[in-house]
Design an enzyme around this catalytic site. Structure first.
Site, short mmCIF file in Angstrom:
data_model
loop_
_atom_site.label_atom_id
_atom_site.label_comp_id
_atom_site.label_asym_id
_atom_site.label_seq_id
_atom_site.Cartn_x
_atom_site.Cartn_y
_atom_site.Cartn_z
N SER A 149 8.47 60.65 65.00
CA SER A 149 8.78 61.99 65.54
C SER A 149 9.67 62.76 64.59
O SER A 149 10.52 62.18 63.90
CB SER A 149 9.49 61.86 66.88
OG SER A 149 9.98 63.13 67.29
N TYR A 162 15.63 58.03 72.31
CA TYR A 162 14.23 58.13 71.84
C TYR A 162 14.20 58.20 70.32
O TYR A 162 13.43 57.49 69.66
CB TYR A 162 13.62 59.37 72.48
CG TYR A 162 12.29 59.81 71.94
CD1 TYR A 162 11.11 59.17 72.30
CD2 TYR A 162 12.20 60.92 71.09
CE1 TYR A 162 9.88 59.61 71.83
CE2 TYR A 162 10.98 61.36 70.61
CZ TYR A 162 9.83 60.70 70.98
OH TYR A 162 8.61 61.14 70.51
P1 NDP Z 1 1.58 61.57 76.12
O1 NDP Z 1 2.82 61.54 76.93
O2 NDP Z 1 0.63 62.68 76.29
O3 NDP Z 1 0.78 60.20 76.29
C1 NDP Z 1 1.45 59.00 76.17
C2 NDP Z 1 0.43 57.89 76.05
O4 NDP Z 1 1.13 56.66 75.89
C3 NDP Z 1 -0.43 57.76 77.27
O5 NDP Z 1 -1.72 57.39 76.87
C4 NDP Z 1 0.24 56.63 78.05
O6 NDP Z 1 -0.69 55.88 78.79
C5 NDP Z 1 0.79 55.78 76.93
N1 NDP Z 1 1.96 55.02 77.32
C6 NDP Z 1 3.20 55.49 77.58
N2 NDP Z 1 4.02 54.49 77.93
C7 NDP Z 1 3.27 53.35 77.89
C8 NDP Z 1 3.53 51.99 78.15
N3 NDP Z 1 4.72 51.55 78.55
N4 NDP Z 1 2.51 51.10 78.00
C9 NDP Z 1 1.29 51.53 77.61
N5 NDP Z 1 0.99 52.79 77.36
C10 NDP Z 1 1.96 53.70 77.49
O7 NDP Z 1 2.06 61.43 74.60
P2 NDP Z 1 1.96 62.43 73.37
O8 NDP Z 1 0.56 62.61 73.01
O9 NDP Z 1 2.83 63.59 73.61
O10 NDP Z 1 2.69 61.56 72.24
C11 NDP Z 1 2.02 60.61 71.46
C12 NDP Z 1 2.97 60.10 70.42
O11 NDP Z 1 3.49 61.18 69.66
C13 NDP Z 1 4.18 59.37 70.99
O12 NDP Z 1 4.52 58.30 70.13
C14 NDP Z 1 5.26 60.42 70.95
O13 NDP Z 1 6.54 59.85 70.88
C15 NDP Z 1 4.90 61.16 69.68
N6 NDP Z 1 5.41 62.52 69.63
C16 NDP Z 1 4.98 63.48 70.50
C17 NDP Z 1 5.47 64.77 70.42
C18 NDP Z 1 5.01 65.85 71.34
O14 NDP Z 1 5.57 66.96 71.28
N7 NDP Z 1 4.02 65.64 72.18
C19 NDP Z 1 6.49 65.13 69.42
C20 NDP Z 1 6.86 64.06 68.54
C21 NDP Z 1 6.34 62.81 68.66
P3 NDP Z 1 -0.78 55.89 80.42
O15 NDP Z 1 -0.56 57.29 80.86
O16 NDP Z 1 -2.13 55.37 80.70
O17 NDP Z 1 0.29 54.96 80.89
#
Ligand code: NDP
Length: 255
Positions: A149, A162
């Site tokens: 991130s 985080y």
């Molecule tokens: P979302 O919140 O849209 O989706 C998160 C995904 O991770 C879902 O598929 C969810 O699955 C899965 N997930 C979360 N926790 C768990 C867990 N404990 N076990 C298994 N699966 C899990 O995420 P984003 O698309 O926003 O983010 C994707 C990546 O990008 C992350 O690493 C985030 O930190 C990073 N990021 C995002 C930013 C943003 O602005 N969106 C900015 C900077 C970094 P389910 O719902 O099925 O549990």
């Protein structure tokens, strides 16, 4: 021919957001995509359906990362799916994308020890264990891509835990890049900035406007704009890049 035909990929957290766009992008280049989810099996199945509609190949695997046995559970399903679709268990590409975030509005003073444990378990420990486990399946020339991130490069007190966990993930990138170079396996981080993953916070007019100002382009990123960077790293054309952090923030760190 497609750049990833004949390859296989696991994208954690690809039931929605950046993960979904990444699974779609890898599949569009010809890779068989293992679409991993934590809780939302239906959403993961939607990702699989979108990929298949697009002419690609995919299957879903579920495991709640951070809970005991999750990595075993995930690999059990992954190996079964790979065997079913390819007749073997080779995994060429692992994208560590799933992450837990600090609940919105929690001040550093209020973060609990349990929240710290959960965030580190999902964002740092699970990716380590997944990489470790994938080493048994990944061939020479394979790819590990960790979704970090921009907040590792920019102070945001409400996201301190985080950001610490993503800092740990970047260390996984650095040290495994050296460790796996003899096998021509590359290990890189991608740093997204604020990206519209469809969740409610990005739809609130005032907040959206404010968040858009962070990027040099004055808008939020789209999941596929981050996914494009990941897909590039997965291809053979990115073979000379390892141990790097690629900025996918739309210029949010320009100052
Ligand atoms: P979302 O919140 O849209 O989706 C998160 C995904 O991770 C879902 O598929 C969810 O699955 C899965 N997930 C979360 N926790 C768990 C867990 N404990 N076990 C298994 N699966 C899990 O995420 P984003 O698309 O926003 O983010 C994707 C990546 O990008 C992350 O690493 C985030 O930190 C990073 N990021 C995002 C930013 C943003 O602005 N969106 C900015 C900077 C970094 P389910 O719902 O099925 O549990």
């Amino acid at each position: 021919t497609s750049t990833l035909s004949g390859k296989t990929a696991l994208v954690t957290g690809s039931s929605r957001g950046i993960g979904r766009a990444t699974a779609l992008g890898l599949a569009r280049e010809g890779a068989l995509a293992a679409v991993h989810y934590g809780r939302d099996k239906q959403a993961a199945q939607q990702t699989v359906d979108l990929i298949e509609k697009d002419g690609g190949r995919a299957f879903a695997v579920g495991a709640e990362l951070g809970t005991p046995g999750a990595v075993d559970q995930l690999f059990h399903q992954l190996e079964a799916g790979l065997r079913e679709h390819t007749g073997e268990t080779v995994l060429d590409i692992l994208v560590n994308n799933a992450a837990a975030t600090t609940p919105a509005g929690v001040a550093p003073e209020e973060v609990s020890a349990e929240q710290i444990d959960e965030i580190f378990a999902v964002n740092a420990k699970a990716p380590f264990l997944l990489v470790q486990r994938a080493l048994g399946l990944i061939p020479d020339g394979g790819r590990f891509i960790n979704i970090s991130s921009a907040v590792t490069r920019m102070a945001e007190p409400s996201q301190v835990v985080y950001a610490m966990s993503k800092g740990a993930l970047d260390q996984l990138t650095l040290h495994f890049a050296r460790h796996l170079a003899p096998r021509h396996i590359t290990v890189n981080s991608v740093l997204p900035g604020l990206t519209d993953n469809g969740s409610a916070v990005f739809q609130m007019p005032g907040a959206r406007e404010q968040m858009s100002q962070l990027s040099a382009f004055k808008r939020l990123g789209e999941p596929e704009e981050v996914a494009n960077v990941v897909v590039f790293l997965a291809t053979d054309r990115a073979r000379w890049i390892t141990g790097a952090s690629l900025d996918a923030t739309g210029g949010s760190l320009l100052g």
